[in-house]
Design a protein around this motif. Sequence first.
Motif, PDB file in Angstrom:
ATOM      1  N   VAL A   1       0.836  -1.206   0.000  1.00  0.00           N
ATOM      2  CA  VAL A   1       0.000   0.000   0.000  1.00  0.00           C
ATOM      3  C   VAL A   1       0.871   1.256   0.000  1.00  0.00           C
ATOM      4  CG1 VAL A   1      -1.627   1.363   1.397  1.00  0.00           C
ATOM      5  CG2 VAL A   1      -2.035  -1.082   1.035  1.00  0.00           C
ATOM      6  N   SER A   2       1.933   1.254   0.809  1.00  0.00           N
ATOM      7  CA  SER A   2       2.775   2.460   0.882  1.00  0.00           C
ATOM      8  C   SER A   2       3.530   2.680  -0.435  1.00  0.00           C
ATOM      9  CB  SER A   2       3.731   2.383   2.076  1.00  0.00           C
ATOM     10  OG  SER A   2       4.705   1.381   1.864  1.00  0.00           O
ATOM     11  N   LEU A   3       3.931   1.604  -1.093  1.00  0.00           N
ATOM     12  CA  LEU A   3       4.615   1.732  -2.396  1.00  0.00           C
ATOM     13  C   LEU A   3       3.668   2.290  -3.458  1.00  0.00           C
ATOM     14  CD1 LEU A   3       6.422  -1.718  -2.240  1.00  0.00           C
ATOM     15  CD2 LEU A   3       7.610   0.491  -2.319  1.00  0.00           C
TER      16      LEU A   3
ATOM     17  N   GLY B   1       3.251  -1.390 -12.717  1.00  0.00           N
ATOM     18  CA  GLY B   1       4.127  -0.425 -13.346  1.00  0.00           C
ATOM     19  C   GLY B   1       5.101   0.094 -12.300  1.00  0.00           C
ATOM     20  N   ARG B   2       6.178   0.731 -12.786  1.00  0.00           N
ATOM     21  CA  ARG B   2       7.207   1.228 -11.870  1.00  0.00           C
ATOM     22  C   ARG B   2       7.535   2.674 -12.195  1.00  0.00           C
ATOM     23  NH1 ARG B   2      10.082  -3.906 -12.302  1.00  0.00           N
ATOM     24  NH2 ARG B   2       8.401  -5.443 -12.211  1.00  0.00           N
ATOM     25  N   SER B   3       7.781   3.466 -11.160  1.00  0.00           N
ATOM     26  CA  SER B   3       8.136   4.869 -11.375  1.00  0.00           C
ATOM     27  C   SER B   3       9.601   4.992 -11.794  1.00  0.00           C
ATOM     28  CB  SER B   3       7.931   5.649 -10.089  1.00  0.00           C
ATOM     29  OG  SER B   3       8.937   5.302  -9.153  1.00  0.00           O
ATOM     30  N   ALA B   4       9.974   6.201 -12.227  1.00  0.00           N
ATOM     31  CA  ALA B   4      11.367   6.478 -12.579  1.00  0.00           C
ATOM     32  C   ALA B   4      12.283   6.227 -11.377  1.00  0.00           C
ATOM     33  CB  ALA B   4      11.508   7.909 -13.077  1.00  0.00           C
ATOM     34  N   ALA B   5      11.825   6.573 -10.166  1.00  0.00           N
ATOM     35  CA  ALA B   5      12.656   6.378  -8.968  1.00  0.00           C
ATOM     36  C   ALA B   5      12.905   4.887  -8.724  1.00  0.00           C
ATOM     37  CB  ALA B   5      11.980   7.009  -7.750  1.00  0.00           C
ATOM     38  N   PHE B   6      11.856   4.081  -8.813  1.00  0.00           N
ATOM     39  CA  PHE B   6      12.007   2.629  -8.625  1.00  0.00           C
ATOM     40  C   PHE B   6      13.016   2.082  -9.634  1.00  0.00           C
ATOM     41  CE2 PHE B   6      11.161  -1.823  -9.023  1.00  0.00           C
ATOM     42  CZ  PHE B   6      10.729  -2.250  -7.775  1.00  0.00           C
ATOM     43  N   GLU B   7      12.849   2.480 -10.894  1.00  0.00           N
ATOM     44  CA  GLU B   7      13.725   1.973 -11.944  1.00  0.00           C
ATOM     45  C   GLU B   7      15.156   2.441 -11.751  1.00  0.00           C
ATOM     46  OE1 GLU B   7      11.868  -0.639 -13.137  1.00  0.00           O
ATOM     47  OE2 GLU B   7      12.782  -0.127 -15.069  1.00  0.00           O
ATOM     48  N   SER B   8      15.349   3.642 -11.227  1.00  0.00           N
ATOM     49  CA  SER B   8      16.722   4.132 -11.054  1.00  0.00           C
ATOM     50  C   SER B   8      17.452   3.295  -9.999  1.00  0.00           C
ATOM     51  CB  SER B   8      16.728   5.617 -10.691  1.00  0.00           C
ATOM     52  OG  SER B   8      16.396   5.802  -9.332  1.00  0.00           O
ATOM     53  N   ILE B   9      16.729   2.842  -8.965  1.00  0.00           N
ATOM     54  CA  ILE B   9      17.359   1.976  -7.955  1.00  0.00           C
ATOM     55  C   ILE B   9      17.672   0.606  -8.563  1.00  0.00           C
ATOM     56  CG2 ILE B   9      17.101   0.882  -5.691  1.00  0.00           C
ATOM     57  CD1 ILE B   9      14.917   3.054  -5.101  1.00  0.00           C
ATOM     58  N   ARG B  10      16.695   0.067  -9.272  1.00  0.00           N
ATOM     59  CA  ARG B  10      16.894  -1.262  -9.879  1.00  0.00           C
ATOM     60  C   ARG B  10      18.101  -1.258 -10.824  1.00  0.00           C
ATOM     61  NH1 ARG B  10      15.879  -3.822 -14.434  1.00  0.00           N
ATOM     62  NH2 ARG B  10      14.587  -2.241 -15.441  1.00  0.00           N
ATOM     63  N   GLN B  11      18.176  -0.203 -11.651  1.00  0.00           N
ATOM     64  CA  GLN B  11      19.267  -0.138 -12.619  1.00  0.00           C
ATOM     65  C   GLN B  11      20.606   0.155 -11.946  1.00  0.00           C
ATOM     66  OE1 GLN B  11      17.514   2.618 -15.367  1.00  0.00           O
ATOM     67  NE2 GLN B  11      16.356   1.017 -16.416  1.00  0.00           N
ATOM     68  N   ALA B  12      20.571   0.926 -10.852  1.00  0.00           N
ATOM     69  CA  ALA B  12      21.819   1.223 -10.142  1.00  0.00           C
ATOM     70  C   ALA B  12      22.384  -0.045  -9.512  1.00  0.00           C
ATOM     71  CB  ALA B  12      21.572   2.287  -9.076  1.00  0.00           C
TER      72      ALA B  12
ATOM     73  N   ARG C   1      13.423  -7.456  -5.902  1.00  0.00           N
ATOM     74  CA  ARG C   1      13.476  -7.732  -4.457  1.00  0.00           C
ATOM     75  C   ARG C   1      14.576  -6.906  -3.788  1.00  0.00           C
ATOM     76  NH1 ARG C   1      12.213 -14.183  -3.447  1.00  0.00           N
ATOM     77  NH2 ARG C   1       9.990 -14.025  -3.951  1.00  0.00           N
ATOM     78  N   VAL C   2      15.731  -6.796  -4.435  1.00  0.00           N
ATOM     79  CA  VAL C   2      16.790  -5.956  -3.860  1.00  0.00           C
ATOM     80  C   VAL C   2      16.301  -4.515  -3.770  1.00  0.00           C
ATOM     81  CG1 VAL C   2      19.113  -5.036  -4.198  1.00  0.00           C
ATOM     82  CG2 VAL C   2      18.665  -7.460  -4.647  1.00  0.00           C
ATOM     83  N   THR C   3      15.638  -4.034  -4.829  1.00  0.00           N
ATOM     84  CA  THR C   3      15.103  -2.663  -4.836  1.00  0.00           C
ATOM     85  C   THR C   3      14.126  -2.467  -3.681  1.00  0.00           C
ATOM     86  OG1 THR C   3      15.335  -2.611  -7.231  1.00  0.00           O
ATOM     87  CG2 THR C   3      13.859  -0.968  -6.252  1.00  0.00           C
ATOM     88  N   LEU C   4      13.224  -3.432  -3.507  1.00  0.00           N
ATOM     89  CA  LEU C   4      12.245  -3.345  -2.417  1.00  0.00           C
ATOM     90  C   LEU C   4      12.940  -3.408  -1.058  1.00  0.00           C
ATOM     91  CD1 LEU C   4       9.470  -5.637  -3.913  1.00  0.00           C
ATOM     92  CD2 LEU C   4       9.326  -3.163  -3.593  1.00  0.00           C
ATOM     93  N   GLY C   5      13.982  -4.244  -0.962  1.00  0.00           N
ATOM     94  CA  GLY C   5      14.745  -4.331   0.283  1.00  0.00           C
ATOM     95  C   GLY C   5      15.393  -3.001   0.632  1.00  0.00           C
ATOM     96  N   LEU C   6      15.957  -2.328  -0.380  1.00  0.00           N
ATOM     97  CA  LEU C   6      16.588  -1.021  -0.160  1.00  0.00           C
ATOM     98  C   LEU C   6      15.542   0.013   0.260  1.00  0.00           C
ATOM     99  CD1 LEU C   6      19.028  -1.123  -3.210  1.00  0.00           C
ATOM    100  CD2 LEU C   6      19.719  -1.012  -0.794  1.00  0.00           C
ATOM    101  N   LEU C   7      14.393   0.009  -0.405  1.00  0.00           N
ATOM    102  CA  LEU C   7      13.323   0.958  -0.063  1.00  0.00           C
ATOM    103  C   LEU C   7      12.800   0.698   1.351  1.00  0.00           C
ATOM    104  CD1 LEU C   7      11.446   0.942  -3.494  1.00  0.00           C
ATOM    105  CD2 LEU C   7      12.491   2.964  -2.433  1.00  0.00           C
ATOM    106  N   HIS C   8      12.695  -0.588   1.708  1.00  0.00           N
ATOM    107  CA  HIS C   8      12.187  -0.922   3.035  1.00  0.00           C
ATOM    108  C   HIS C   8      13.194  -0.541   4.117  1.00  0.00           C
ATOM    109  CE1 HIS C   8      10.728  -3.532   6.357  1.00  0.00           C
ATOM    110  NE2 HIS C   8       9.563  -3.215   5.846  1.00  0.00           N
ATOM    111  N   ARG C   9      14.474  -0.743   3.839  1.00  0.00           N
ATOM    112  CA  ARG C   9      15.513  -0.480   4.845  1.00  0.00           C
ATOM    113  C   ARG C   9      15.801   1.014   4.988  1.00  0.00           C
ATOM    114  NH1 ARG C   9      18.318   0.876   7.946  1.00  0.00           N
ATOM    115  NH2 ARG C   9      20.345   0.244   8.771  1.00  0.00           N
TER     116      ARG C   9
ATOM    117  N   GLY D   1      14.024   3.678   3.424  1.00  0.00           N
ATOM    118  CA  GLY D   1      12.904   4.615   3.296  1.00  0.00           C
ATOM    119  C   GLY D   1      12.549   4.882   1.843  1.00  0.00           C
ATOM    120  N   LEU D   2      11.365   5.409   1.629  1.00  0.00           N
ATOM    121  CA  LEU D   2      10.824   5.555   0.272  1.00  0.00           C
ATOM    122  C   LEU D   2      11.350   6.803  -0.444  1.00  0.00           C
ATOM    123  CD1 LEU D   2       7.119   4.319   0.740  1.00  0.00           C
ATOM    124  CD2 LEU D   2       9.233   3.019   0.428  1.00  0.00           C
TER     125      LEU D   2
END
Lengths: 309, 309
Positions: A16-18, A34-45, A283-291, A293-294
Amino acid sequence: MPEAPAATPEQSAFLVSLLEQGLLIGTGEPGVYGRSAAFESIRQAFDAFVTREAAGDRSEQVRFPPVLPRRHLESSGYLKSFPHLAGSIFSFDGTEQQAAQQEDLASRHEDWSGYQSMTDLVLVPAACYPVYPAIAARGPVQPGGLTIDAGASLVFRHEPSGDPARLQMFHQREMVRIGEPEQVVAWRDTWRTRALELLERVGLEPDSEVATDPFFGRSGRMLAANQRAQELKFEVQIQIAGPAPTAVASFNYHQDHFARTFDIVLASGGVPHTACLGFGLERVTLGLLHRHGLEIGAWDATVRRHLWP
Amino acid sequence: MPEAPAATPEQSAFLVSLLEQGLLIGTGEPGVYGRSAAFESIRQAFDAFVTREAAGDRSEQVRFPPVLPRRHLESSGYLKSFPHLAGSIFSFDGTEQQAAQQEDLASRHEDWSGYQSMTDLVLVPAACYPVYPAIAARGPVQPGGLTIDAGASLVFRHEPSGDPARLQMFHQREMVRIGEPEQVVAWRDTWRTRALELLERVGLEPDSEVATDPFFGRSGRMLAANQRAQELKFEVQIQIAGPAPTAVASFNYHQDHFARTFDIVLASGGVPHTACLGFGLERVTLGLLHRHGLEIGAWDATVRRHLWP
């Protein structure tokens, strides 16, 4: 069908928060966002972080689309181990009248499956699958073996779930090693250590464990017991929404299974062994966001420097 | 099934040279290839070239996976216009005994389609399709409208062909405009000019033409005639292996079709119009390889500076 594990309250709240933050965009189907530009920038980084770390491997980079010849899936044994996860591609092959009947049913959201027939393609179930027939077609593997970097490959798993870390289509950051057994095992062990270090550097707290695949049915329990006894699979897990940890990287030693299946041979004679590793990039992206912050801008500077050097 | 046009001798010869050079990797299925690092570097460089050119558009970047809720395809009218191109995803939903029967047939490359049933997902047929329901869910479109950059999106078309420029899964570099009719048409016209300039700068010789979609069947001829009369579709074509030119970018004006289908409304009242444009990234890559040769290092310096600034 064995259902995917139900989402925990923590996982549902994280989803829900995502969605509220716009990092994920709902489509109406669980596990498809779908994924935002911010989500994709973490995934690609993180993808690029792995690529920098892999630079010493002198691997060959190849990329495959997420569709695979059906024959390769049929030969691989995937349908024995994971029939519940595979996706096959069907299409229309009929007359104009049948097309009109199909459209009539579909436009009313009724059952039009009778007008669809199986094509020669399936969805890629694991990023290493297209690699083996491609390598086999080149002829014998030379001494030293081969390391293939298959990049960020999209794979499909039919397991709709309310856990944002269990997607129906996601990117595996995949590498494959083919060679003598001791070469393959040494590479797998090096990368297991490396994966733990990589995840620690970006502020996560990974653990490595012997693991088993989600084999289907009662006979699958024997496959899993055998896999565990021989330590053929390791996973690296981190805490995401939990409360149980989630696997974010997987290291699989196939012994001679894929080489025999797809007729890969060693120039020195005999059959090579293979191993693969994959990071689950979402999953790594979600882990980073969870650890952390968004809001990426508020992340620890060291973590950001590793991801965006 | 209406077959995809047979490959010309020039197209077949070009495919052989791409496979021999290792730029493409055969999988045994027409229109499904692995790609080398060199091929991908060209594709990604042109993608980034478009992104730099689009910087002034103040668009919102979103990314979608190549799977779409089946309901959205059913509502869209795609199955009326292009039933022959759509791909639906089937999976297994049976017992252990049925799984064993399916595996038994599949392992012998016999027909196991009877054990597969339709899922709630289909393959994305055009990169703009996931955008409309996502925008509709946000509420009314504000004055000025919206520009969505959907990036390099994978789409599926079931049209196996020996022409390397006709892939079953490929990347569309996609943008969508939603707003008042005159805003949408102006944006479409700006991008048509821009696309010609972009392709000229990398040494190609593009032409722009009114075009029609490959509608299915006899009734499709009427749809095509209507589309042509209203100039709803333009394509930019270049010479690849030919001898006929190949479309590498497409500009589609949907009037109010998608807004009505997915209930997108204007804050000012009324229904917005939509248009989309997509570059076929693999086709542009193949066009560059055909024009400048298979060795990127030997390409004209100006072309290389545009792609790798």
